[in-house]
Design a protein around this motif. Structure first.
Motif, short mmCIF file in Angstrom:
data_model
loop_
_atom_site.label_atom_id
_atom_site.label_comp_id
_atom_site.label_asym_id
_atom_site.label_seq_id
_atom_site.Cartn_x
_atom_site.Cartn_y
_atom_site.Cartn_z
N THR A 192 0.03 1.14 -13.97
CA THR A 192 0.82 0.52 -12.91
C THR A 192 1.94 1.48 -12.54
O THR A 192 2.54 2.12 -13.42
N LEU A 193 2.17 1.62 -11.26
CA LEU A 193 3.23 2.52 -10.79
C LEU A 193 4.51 1.72 -10.71
O LEU A 193 4.70 0.92 -9.80
N GLU A 194 5.36 1.88 -11.71
CA GLU A 194 6.54 1.03 -11.81
C GLU A 194 7.69 1.60 -10.99
O GLU A 194 7.95 2.80 -11.01
N HIS A 195 8.36 0.69 -10.32
CA HIS A 195 9.56 1.04 -9.55
C HIS A 195 10.59 1.71 -10.49
O HIS A 195 10.78 1.27 -11.61
N GLY A 196 11.19 2.78 -10.03
CA GLY A 196 12.25 3.41 -10.83
C GLY A 196 11.74 4.49 -11.78
O GLY A 196 12.54 5.18 -12.41
N THR A 197 10.42 4.64 -11.90
CA THR A 197 9.89 5.73 -12.73
C THR A 197 9.58 6.93 -11.84
O THR A 197 9.37 6.76 -10.63
N PRO A 198 9.52 8.14 -12.40
CA PRO A 198 9.10 9.28 -11.57
C PRO A 198 7.76 9.04 -10.89
O PRO A 198 7.59 9.35 -9.70
N PHE A 199 6.78 8.45 -11.59
CA PHE A 199 5.49 8.16 -10.96
C PHE A 199 5.68 7.27 -9.73
O PHE A 199 5.07 7.49 -8.69
N GLY A 200 6.50 6.23 -9.87
CA GLY A 200 6.75 5.32 -8.77
C GLY A 200 7.37 6.05 -7.58
O GLY A 200 6.97 5.85 -6.42
N ARG A 201 8.35 6.92 -7.87
CA ARG A 201 9.03 7.65 -6.78
C ARG A 201 8.08 8.64 -6.11
O ARG A 201 8.03 8.74 -4.89
N LYS A 205 6.72 8.72 -2.12
CA LYS A 205 6.87 9.88 -1.22
C LYS A 205 5.51 10.47 -0.86
O LYS A 205 5.44 11.52 -0.21
N GLY A 206 4.46 9.88 -1.33
CA GLY A 206 3.12 10.39 -1.03
C GLY A 206 2.75 11.62 -1.83
O GLY A 206 1.82 12.34 -1.48
N LEU A 207 3.51 11.88 -2.91
CA LEU A 207 3.25 13.09 -3.69
C LEU A 207 2.23 12.85 -4.81
O LEU A 207 1.79 13.79 -5.46
N LEU A 208 1.94 11.57 -5.04
CA LEU A 208 1.00 11.26 -6.13
C LEU A 208 -0.14 10.45 -5.52
O LEU A 208 0.11 9.39 -4.96
N PRO A 209 -1.36 10.94 -5.59
CA PRO A 209 -2.44 10.16 -4.99
C PRO A 209 -2.57 8.81 -5.70
O PRO A 209 -2.73 8.76 -6.91
#
Ligand code: SF4
Length: 392
Positions: A192-201, A205-209
């Motif tokens: 899960t892409l959690e708000h506030g984590t680098p993955f979430g950010r 920004k469209g940087l992580l597929p």
């Protein structure tokens, strides 16, 4: 029967997808933290009803395996001094492969730990690197081998699917390699892409597929079929076990039964009250250092910052959300009635009828009691089901 959860909020590195209450590079605080934890254990234990029996302990994190064997020994002694235990309690800790030596495993076993949950996540080096995990799969093989030699006969391996750009084939390889290690228990969670984590950010920004939901569903269904063939019984949406090896501690949560919380950021549930402790390590240690004991009643301790008595309706809602996760046993009509004094179909007539009609829930009879549980389709669309029971 009670369960105890202890939180160890230390990690040597903070992984980019993680939103747990954990802190990197604070290992200097571990000795003071362990002392504070033992003070909290003693404090709550003194106020616990004398007839309360503890049957599970779970030490989670964070990375509990950063603590030394003797620190674990002290903590478990403090628990035994403060609480009455059942004759064969389940005592689990979470560990990261690569942070646990054979000596430490021996010490944990001597201290009374009898179950270890290893955070493996993937057998694929690229995927581990993307998750910023510090171990590789060879560390996993070594940790499992060492745990067996130390006498552990109850191991869980955690894995994650639905990673960005993950292929079905790499997921299948991971599951196969995990099964080859013959753990008694496997947990497989979707990323899960959690708000506030680098993955979430990065995802924003469209940087992580973004993980492809259809492919993630294929991965889940494939794992369900494969693990069934390998004689792992699925007993919860994300958990599989060999016979008699379900995680008793987590079943306590899913059965909406009480658990007492210790440590920074730990959550507890006792007598219809949900509560949580202060998040920060330093504040937690300070709160357990000097306080006026008189104003706290079980299960409260000076570490608590949030506590809320649930309404009956909230209790019912939580009960449905938790018990429906149990894929085999689901919601037991007789248990619901004995707990709330009314039938589940009287409280949720429309919700249940519609979800059965949509092939998301099914009714069956077990031990002369009606059971409502997720269908195979419902397991994939669990959130759609749970939303119908969310209070308010
Ligand atoms: S090791 Fe686990 S708890 Fe620690 S930061 Fe990584 S994912 Fe989070």
């Amino acid at each position: 029967m009670y369960s105890l959860y202890l939180h160890i909020p230390f990690c040597s590195h903070r992984c980019a997808y993680c939103d747990f209450n954990t802190y990197a590079h604070q290992e200097d605080s571990i000795p003071a933290y362990v002392q504070a934890l033992m003070r909290e254990i003693h404090f709550v234990g003194e106020r616990t009803p004398p007839d309360a029996i503890v049957h599970t302990v779970f030490v989670g994190g964070g990375t509990p395996s950063l603590l030394s064997g003797s620190q674990f020994d002290s903590i478990l002694r403090a628990l035994r001094a403060a609480f009455k235990f059942s004759s064969a309690p389940e005592i689990s800790i979470e560990a990261n492969p690569g942070t646990i030596s054979r000596e430490k495993l021996d010490a944990l076993r001597r201290a009374g730990v009898n179950r270890i949950s290893f955070g493996v996540q993937s057998a694929n080096t690229e995927e581990l690197r993307m998750l910023e995990r510090e171990h590789d799969f060879l560390d996993v093989i070594e940790a499992v081998g060492d745990a067996r030699k130390a006498g552990f006969d109850n191991l869980n391996l955690d894995i994650i699917y639905g990673l960005p750009e993950q292929a079905l084939s790499t997921w299948q390889t991971t599951v196969g390699r995990i099964v080859d290690l013959h753990p008694e228990h496997i947990s497989a969670y979707a990323l899960t892409l959690e708000h506030g984590t680098p993955f979430g950010r990065w995802a924003n920004k469209g940087l992580l597929p973004l993980p492809n939901p259809d492919l993630a569903a294929d991965m889940y269904e494939w794992a369900c079929d494969f693990l069934a063939q390998e004689n792992y019984q699925q007993y919860e949406i994300s958990n599989w076990a060999k016979p008699e090896k379900q995680c008793r501690h987590n079943v306590q949560y899913w059965r909406s039964k009480p658990y007492i919380a210790f440590g920074a950021g730990a959550h507890g549930y006792v007598n219809g009250m949900r509560y949580s402790n202060v998040l920060r390590i330093k504040t937690y240690i300070e709160r357990l250092s000097g306080f006026s004991a008189d104003k706290y009643q079980f299960p409260r301790s000076p570490a608590i910052v949030n506590a809320r008595e649930q309404t009956m309706r909230e209790e019912m809602s939580d009960y449905m959300l938790n018990n429906l996760r149990l894929t085999e046993t689901g919601v037991s009509g007789s248990d619901f009635r004995s707990r709330f004094g009314c039938g589940v179909a009287e409280v949720y007539p429309e919700e249940i009828a519609e979800l059965i009609r949509d092939d998301l829930l099914e009714k069956m009879t077990s031990d002369n009691s009606e059971v409502i549980r997720l269908t195979k389709r419902g397991r994939l669309l669990g959130n759609q089901v749970f939303m119908r029971f969310v209070d308010g």
